[in-house]
Design a protein around this motif. Structure first.
Motif, PDB file in Angstrom:
ATOM      1  N   ARG A 139      86.628 -44.753  98.280  1.00 25.88           N
ATOM      2  CA  ARG A 139      86.271 -44.149  96.996  1.00 25.88           C
ATOM      3  C   ARG A 139      85.595 -42.797  97.179  1.00 25.88           C
ATOM      4  O   ARG A 139      85.945 -41.807  96.527  1.00 25.88           O
ATOM      5  N   ASP A 140      84.610 -42.745  98.080  1.00 28.80           N
ATOM      6  CA  ASP A 140      83.856 -41.508  98.269  1.00 28.80           C
ATOM      7  C   ASP A 140      84.721 -40.398  98.860  1.00 28.80           C
ATOM      8  O   ASP A 140      84.573 -39.222  98.506  1.00 28.80           O
ATOM      9  N   ALA A 141      85.631 -40.768  99.770  1.00 26.03           N
ATOM     10  CA  ALA A 141      86.521 -39.766 100.363  1.00 26.03           C
ATOM     11  C   ALA A 141      87.467 -39.193  99.313  1.00 26.03           C
ATOM     12  O   ALA A 141      87.708 -37.977  99.267  1.00 26.03           O
ATOM     13  N   GLN A 142      88.012 -40.065  98.465  1.00 21.61           N
ATOM     14  CA  GLN A 142      88.902 -39.598  97.396  1.00 21.61           C
ATOM     15  C   GLN A 142      88.137 -38.766  96.369  1.00 21.61           C
ATOM     16  O   GLN A 142      88.652 -37.775  95.842  1.00 21.61           O
ATOM     17  N   TRP A 143      86.912 -39.170  96.091  1.00 19.61           N
ATOM     18  CA  TRP A 143      86.093 -38.525  95.070  1.00 19.61           C
ATOM     19  C   TRP A 143      85.634 -37.140  95.525  1.00 19.61           C
ATOM     20  O   TRP A 143      85.751 -36.153  94.797  1.00 19.61           O
ATOM     21  N   MET A 144      85.116 -37.051  96.746  1.00 16.93           N
ATOM     22  CA  MET A 144      84.558 -35.801  97.248  1.00 16.93           C
ATOM     23  C   MET A 144      85.574 -34.959  98.024  1.00 16.93           C
ATOM     24  O   MET A 144      85.296 -33.813  98.375  1.00 16.93           O
ATOM     25  N   GLY A 145      86.740 -35.532  98.285  1.00 17.66           N
ATOM     26  CA  GLY A 145      87.730 -34.842  99.107  1.00 17.66           C
ATOM     27  C   GLY A 145      88.130 -33.479  98.579  1.00 17.66           C
ATOM     28  O   GLY A 145      88.383 -32.547  99.356  1.00 17.66           O
ATOM     29  N   ALA A 146      88.190 -33.341  97.257  1.00 14.77           N
ATOM     30  CA  ALA A 146      88.602 -32.065  96.664  1.00 14.77           C
ATOM     31  C   ALA A 146      87.625 -30.941  97.003  1.00 14.77           C
ATOM     32  O   ALA A 146      88.026 -29.781  97.153  1.00 14.77           O
ATOM     33  N   ILE A 147      86.344 -31.270  97.124  1.00 12.63           N
ATOM     34  CA  ILE A 147      85.339 -30.261  97.489  1.00 12.63           C
ATOM     35  C   ILE A 147      85.638 -29.721  98.880  1.00 12.63           C
ATOM     36  O   ILE A 147      85.718 -28.507  99.101  1.00 12.63           O
ATOM     37  N   TYR A 166      92.993 -37.326 103.490  1.00  9.61           N
ATOM     38  CA  TYR A 166      93.013 -36.868 102.105  1.00  9.61           C
ATOM     39  C   TYR A 166      93.941 -35.667 101.999  1.00  9.61           C
ATOM     40  O   TYR A 166      93.789 -34.682 102.722  1.00  9.61           O
ATOM     41  N   ILE A 167      94.926 -35.739 101.102  1.00  2.19           N
ATOM     42  CA  ILE A 167      95.882 -34.642 100.940  1.00  2.19           C
ATOM     43  C   ILE A 167      95.768 -33.975  99.581  1.00  2.19           C
ATOM     44  O   ILE A 167      96.421 -32.964  99.331  1.00  2.19           O
ATOM     45  N   GLY A 168      94.964 -34.540  98.688  1.00  2.00           N
ATOM     46  CA  GLY A 168      94.778 -33.934  97.382  1.00  2.00           C
ATOM     47  C   GLY A 168      96.026 -34.001  96.528  1.00  2.00           C
ATOM     48  O   GLY A 168      96.910 -34.831  96.733  1.00  2.00           O
ATOM     49  N   ASP A 169      96.114 -33.100  95.581  1.00  4.49           N
ATOM     50  CA  ASP A 169      97.262 -33.043  94.679  1.00  4.49           C
ATOM     51  C   ASP A 169      98.309 -32.110  95.280  1.00  4.49           C
ATOM     52  O   ASP A 169      98.299 -30.904  95.062  1.00  4.49           O
ATOM     53  N   ASN A 170      99.212 -32.692  96.067  1.00  2.97           N
ATOM     54  CA  ASN A 170     100.226 -31.876  96.748  1.00  2.97           C
ATOM     55  C   ASN A 170     101.567 -31.865  96.032  1.00  2.97           C
ATOM     56  O   ASN A 170     102.586 -31.469  96.592  1.00  2.97           O
ATOM     57  N   GLY A 171     101.574 -32.341  94.790  1.00  2.00           N
ATOM     58  CA  GLY A 171     102.807 -32.329  94.022  1.00  2.00           C
ATOM     59  C   GLY A 171     103.668 -33.557  94.208  1.00  2.00           C
ATOM     60  O   GLY A 171     104.656 -33.752  93.512  1.00  2.00           O
ATOM     61  N   LYS A 172     103.301 -34.420  95.165  1.00  2.26           N
ATOM     62  CA  LYS A 172     104.074 -35.632  95.401  1.00  2.26           C
ATOM     63  C   LYS A 172     103.573 -36.756  94.494  1.00  2.26           C
ATOM     64  O   LYS A 172     102.497 -36.674  93.910  1.00  2.26           O
ATOM     65  N   ASP A 173     104.358 -37.798  94.406  1.00  4.58           N
ATOM     66  CA  ASP A 173     103.964 -38.959  93.603  1.00  4.58           C
ATOM     67  C   ASP A 173     103.004 -39.809  94.419  1.00  4.58           C
ATOM     68  O   ASP A 173     103.364 -40.818  95.003  1.00  4.58           O
ATOM     69  N   ASN A 174     101.766 -39.353  94.502  1.00  5.13           N
ATOM     70  CA  ASN A 174     100.765 -40.028  95.322  1.00  5.13           C
ATOM     71  C   ASN A 174      99.464 -40.062  94.537  1.00  5.13           C
ATOM     72  O   ASN A 174      98.653 -39.152  94.606  1.00  5.13           O
ATOM     73  N   SER A 175      99.274 -41.121  93.766  1.00  5.94           N
ATOM     74  CA  SER A 175      98.156 -41.180  92.832  1.00  5.94           C
ATOM     75  C   SER A 175      96.804 -41.291  93.515  1.00  5.94           C
ATOM     76  O   SER A 175      95.783 -40.934  92.939  1.00  5.94           O
ATOM     77  N   ASN A 176      96.785 -41.788  94.760  1.00  8.37           N
ATOM     78  CA  ASN A 176      95.487 -41.947  95.419  1.00  8.37           C
ATOM     79  C   ASN A 176      95.129 -40.770  96.318  1.00  8.37           C
ATOM     80  O   ASN A 176      94.088 -40.761  96.964  1.00  8.37           O
ATOM     81  N   HIS A 177      96.005 -39.751  96.388  1.00  7.17           N
ATOM     82  CA  HIS A 177      95.723 -38.521  97.132  1.00  7.17           C
ATOM     83  C   HIS A 177      95.535 -38.759  98.627  1.00  7.17           C
ATOM     84  O   HIS A 177      94.894 -37.956  99.304  1.00  7.17           O
ATOM     85  N   LEU A 178      96.078 -39.854  99.145  1.00  3.71           N
ATOM     86  CA  LEU A 178      95.927 -40.175 100.561  1.00  3.71           C
ATOM     87  C   LEU A 178      97.291 -40.280 101.233  1.00  3.71           C
ATOM     88  O   LEU A 178      98.294 -40.597 100.598  1.00  3.71           O
ATOM     89  N   GLU A 179      97.297 -40.024 102.530  1.00  7.20           N
ATOM     90  CA  GLU A 179      98.517 -40.160 103.322  1.00  7.20           C
ATOM     91  C   GLU A 179      98.171 -40.920 104.601  1.00  7.20           C
ATOM     92  O   GLU A 179      97.224 -40.566 105.307  1.00  7.20           O
TER      93      GLU A 179
END
Length: 253
Positions: A139-147, A166-179
């Motif tokens: 949760r914390d990695a997804q939450w703070m990852g954008a910073i 954490y990959i953020g919003d890379n345009g792919k269908d990946n709602s949790n922003h993780l790879e």
């Protein structure tokens, strides 16, 4: 403001808080100039700060701390719409100094940790953020990852049965922003989130290997521990035990 902060941290710490006030004022003085910089240029400012560190400036230099904290605050405002308050800046300084910062639930300790984590991560030697369970690590990695991503840093996440970045919003269908990635790649990120058990068992496994190239952890440098009383006191009473194959045949016994 100083009186409110003193009430939060305790009267006995008032002298220490006063010593931090000039640094807080320096951080605040940079806010207006950073406000005019396009978001995509914040990473460039971060790289400039990394260069200063590689050229020999200490992480304890007031100007380095001031620049780093101001960048994190600006990135948080733009990505999470959250702004570090002065008391949170002080909490970040305390964490950087290797001390314990006690904060009540809801006072933003997850946001506070980004300050010290970023400052120590720009050395390029890795930062571990230790949580009490897999849910909080993810949760914390997804939450703070954008910073961190806005400032050009990578984030790894360790789970009991997997690891990811954490990959953020890379345009792919990946709602949790993780790879999904390898354990070693997660550790090679600038900042790695995980539980004390995951870090501990990986350390033990690394020290049982005969091939150094198979190790997943880098040399240990800096860590921030969430719920420090639970992890270093309560959990410390339960040893981490790992076993390996016996070198001798059991038929001899």
């Amino acid at each position: 403001m100083l009186k409110q902060i003193a009430n939060l941290f305790g009267i006995s710490n008032e002298a220490s808080i006063k010593k931090l006030q000039p640094l807080i004022e320096s951080i605040n003085s940079k806010e207006l100039s950073l406000k005019t910089i396009p978001t995509e240029q914040l990473a460039a400012k971060s790289n400039d700060l990394k260069s200063k560190i590689s050229e020999g400036l200490s992480l304890n230099d007031y100007e380095v701390i001031s620049d780093a904290f101001a960048l994190v605050r600006e990135a948080a405002k733009r990505t999470l719409n959250q702004r570090h308050f002065d008391v949170q800046l002080m909490g970040g300084i305390v964490l950087h100094q290797g001390k314990i910062a006690e904060m009540k639930t809801g006072e933003g300790k997850t946001l506070v940790s980004t300050l010290a984590a970023y400052l120590n991560a720009i050395q390029g030697e890795g930062v571990h953020i230790v949580t009490v369970n897999d849910y909080l690590a993810k949760r914390d990695a997804q939450w703070m990852g954008a910073i961190y991503q806005t400032l050009g840093l990578s984030v790894g996440i360790l789970q009991h049965d997997s690891s990811s970045i954490y990959i953020g919003d890379n345009g792919k269908d990946n709602s949790n922003h993780l790879e999904t990635t390898t354990r070693k790649d997660a550790y090679n990120c600038d900042i790695t989130y995980g539980t004390n058990n995951e870090f501990g068992f990986d350390y033990l496994r690394d020290n049982m290997l005969t091939d150094q190239n198979q190790k997943v952890q880098r040399p240990l440098k800096y860590a921030i521990i969430d719920e420090v009383d639970n992890i270093l006191i309560d959990e410390a009473r339960t040893p981490l035990i790992i076993s390996g194959p016996a070198s001798d045949s059991s038929k001899d016994y």
